[in-house]
Scaffold this motif. Sequence first.
Motif, PDB file in Angstrom:
ATOM      1  N   GLY A 254       0.829  -1.194   0.000  1.00 23.54           N
ATOM      2  CA  GLY A 254       0.000   0.000   0.000  1.00 23.54           C
ATOM      3  C   GLY A 254       0.864   1.245   0.000  1.00 23.54           C
ATOM      4  N   TYR A 255       0.213   2.357  -0.178  1.00 17.85           N
ATOM      5  CA  TYR A 255       0.940   3.616  -0.195  1.00 17.85           C
ATOM      6  C   TYR A 255       1.466   3.948   1.187  1.00 17.85           C
ATOM      7  CZ  TYR A 255       1.845   8.522  -1.126  1.00 17.85           C
ATOM      8  OH  TYR A 255       2.426   9.726  -1.272  1.00 17.85           O
ATOM      9  N   TYR A 256       0.663   3.612   2.203  1.00 19.72           N
ATOM     10  CA  TYR A 256       1.027   3.982   3.573  1.00 19.72           C
ATOM     11  C   TYR A 256       1.712   2.847   4.327  1.00 19.72           C
ATOM     12  CZ  TYR A 256      -2.082   7.837   2.530  1.00 19.72           C
ATOM     13  OH  TYR A 256      -2.658   8.937   1.953  1.00 19.72           O
TER      14      TYR A 256
ATOM     15  N   GLU B  62      11.844   0.277   0.035  1.00 21.96           N
ATOM     16  CA  GLU B  62      12.158   1.081  -1.145  1.00 21.96           C
ATOM     17  C   GLU B  62      13.399   1.936  -0.947  1.00 21.96           C
ATOM     18  OE1 GLU B  62       8.996   2.676  -3.552  1.00 21.96           O
ATOM     19  OE2 GLU B  62       9.464   0.631  -4.145  1.00 21.96           O
TER      20      GLU B  62
ATOM     21  N   HIS C 234      13.831   3.081  -9.799  1.00 26.10           N
ATOM     22  CA  HIS C 234      12.936   2.264 -10.612  1.00 26.10           C
ATOM     23  C   HIS C 234      12.161   3.107 -11.631  1.00 26.10           C
ATOM     24  CE1 HIS C 234       9.233   3.133  -8.301  1.00 26.10           C
ATOM     25  NE2 HIS C 234       8.621   2.624  -9.319  1.00 26.10           N
ATOM     26  N   LEU C 235      12.133   4.413 -11.421  1.00 23.17           N
ATOM     27  CA  LEU C 235      11.573   5.272 -12.473  1.00 23.17           C
ATOM     28  C   LEU C 235      12.647   5.663 -13.485  1.00 23.17           C
ATOM     29  CD1 LEU C 235       8.998   7.883 -11.221  1.00 23.17           C
ATOM     30  CD2 LEU C 235       8.754   6.065 -12.902  1.00 23.17           C
TER      31      LEU C 235
ATOM     32  N   SER D 242       0.372   4.176  -6.667  1.00 18.82           N
ATOM     33  CA  SER D 242      -0.981   4.666  -6.516  1.00 18.82           C
ATOM     34  C   SER D 242      -1.272   4.952  -5.043  1.00 18.82           C
ATOM     35  CB  SER D 242      -1.957   3.630  -7.046  1.00 18.82           C
ATOM     36  OG  SER D 242      -3.251   3.977  -6.684  1.00 18.82           O
TER      37      SER D 242
ATOM     38  N   ASP E 120      -5.624   3.013  -1.858  1.00 20.77           N
ATOM     39  CA  ASP E 120      -5.590   1.614  -1.463  1.00 20.77           C
ATOM     40  C   ASP E 120      -6.850   0.925  -1.959  1.00 20.77           C
ATOM     41  OD1 ASP E 120      -3.199   1.344  -0.282  1.00 20.77           O
ATOM     42  OD2 ASP E 120      -3.892   1.901   1.721  1.00 20.77           O
TER      43      ASP E 120
END
Lengths: 188, 292
Positions: A2-4, A12, A52-53, B215, B218
Amino acid sequence: MGYYDIDDILAEGTRFPCRFNYEIPGLGYLEGNPGKPISKHSKLELPLWMVHLLAVVGAQSGDINDTEEPLPFVELLPPDLFAPRVLNAIKSGAASLDLHAISPYFYTLAERWATLFSDKELSQVLKDMLLERGQEINNYAVSVSLHSNQGQTNESAVFLQMLDEFEKQIYRDANVNCKEMKKWLAMK
Amino acid sequence: MNIDIDDILAELDRDTTAVERESSSYDDVGNKTVGGNGVSQLGDVEKQYSVQSSKSERISDFQKLVTQWRNERMSPELLPYPHELMTRTLHRIQERVELIETLSMGYLEDDRESTVDSKLPLLCMEAELERLKFLVRSFIRCRLSKIDKYSIYLRQQSELPENPYYGRLDLLMSEEEVKYHMKHSEILLKLFNNSILKHLPEELQAVNDTEGSISMVDEPNWHKTVFILVCGGVIDETGTDSKLTTDEDGKPCYSVIIEDLNEEIYLLIGAVYVIRYSVIKDLMNEGRVILI
């Protein structure tokens, strides 16, 4: 993923070796000498979130009639993490491997790497490793005594040191569930 | 020669059981009224009416609620809110609370005269009420935690023009949940905005950016593996279960296809499987399988 997700963010941040394909002015601070341009073919270790970008996006060269696939800014070099040496060690005996020493976020990183390069072999190795180590994790997680402090033998402590963060999460879940179950059975 | 008379026997059975059931439900009514000596006439009538009208319905409602609760606990996404079921249940809880109050007032009056009056029915009623209340509470808490988790996703889906399922939040959630969802995301957004987002460049201020390297929204993990029990027994308009097929051994089963692997599997009735959620989502919504 997830983002969080904190573990994801930490994973990362792992640095990967890469080589620049262009000379780019002003980026010298990545090398440690700000104000100067970064030179072509210089080798650097950059965190995954940055790399990775950069490894996918290419430079927009001034030539309009340049229809070739643009060369990406950096080229990722095969890291030590997934060197043949490591893969062979995994194949020979996944259960006794000290994964934590290789990288605390081995699975997450390997997953990213395999996605980035569509690496079939690596994903196969990973799958087998997870299965093999999973059995071992289960063995250690299930064998808990109610008085956990005496229950943790030296052996299992050594084993726990070898798990990476993802496996630790699995171990913790399994262990807590087993313990609760035993408690419930014993207490009625 | 054997004459198969099973169907004739079954017909006879149906007749007799129908009578028995009627009488037994009558008995139940009688038993239950024993507990309340001191209840007023009005209360008695009301109670008899409610018990008679929907006893079997109540039981099936309770079972439905348990199933719904289990599915909600195990599924990765937010399931549609069972509006009618919950209205009925909440109404019944209210009724029960009032009934218990009336009954216990009767006890207070009776106490000096007869101690023979058993308190067991009252105890059972209270315990039962607590059980039901726990179920409802746990169900709603579980939903709230999911609303928290997928708050941005839910909002995004509801803003899409053509979305039959998420299109209307009021179908997905109860009135209170919609209110909670709106208010909570508003508060959270305010916190984010005030603490850090306002210091960032304008193009980085969105909290629902999906264009970036990762993104920010979630989404439920559709491939989560879940344990299922295949229960079958759903009869649709054709009179039988139209999705039911048979496998090589002739046993009744549902056949599903795992898309990524392009593999077909048969889900036998009564068996337990570990499977991806996305594969059995439709079957679960139709009540053909339940999560465990």
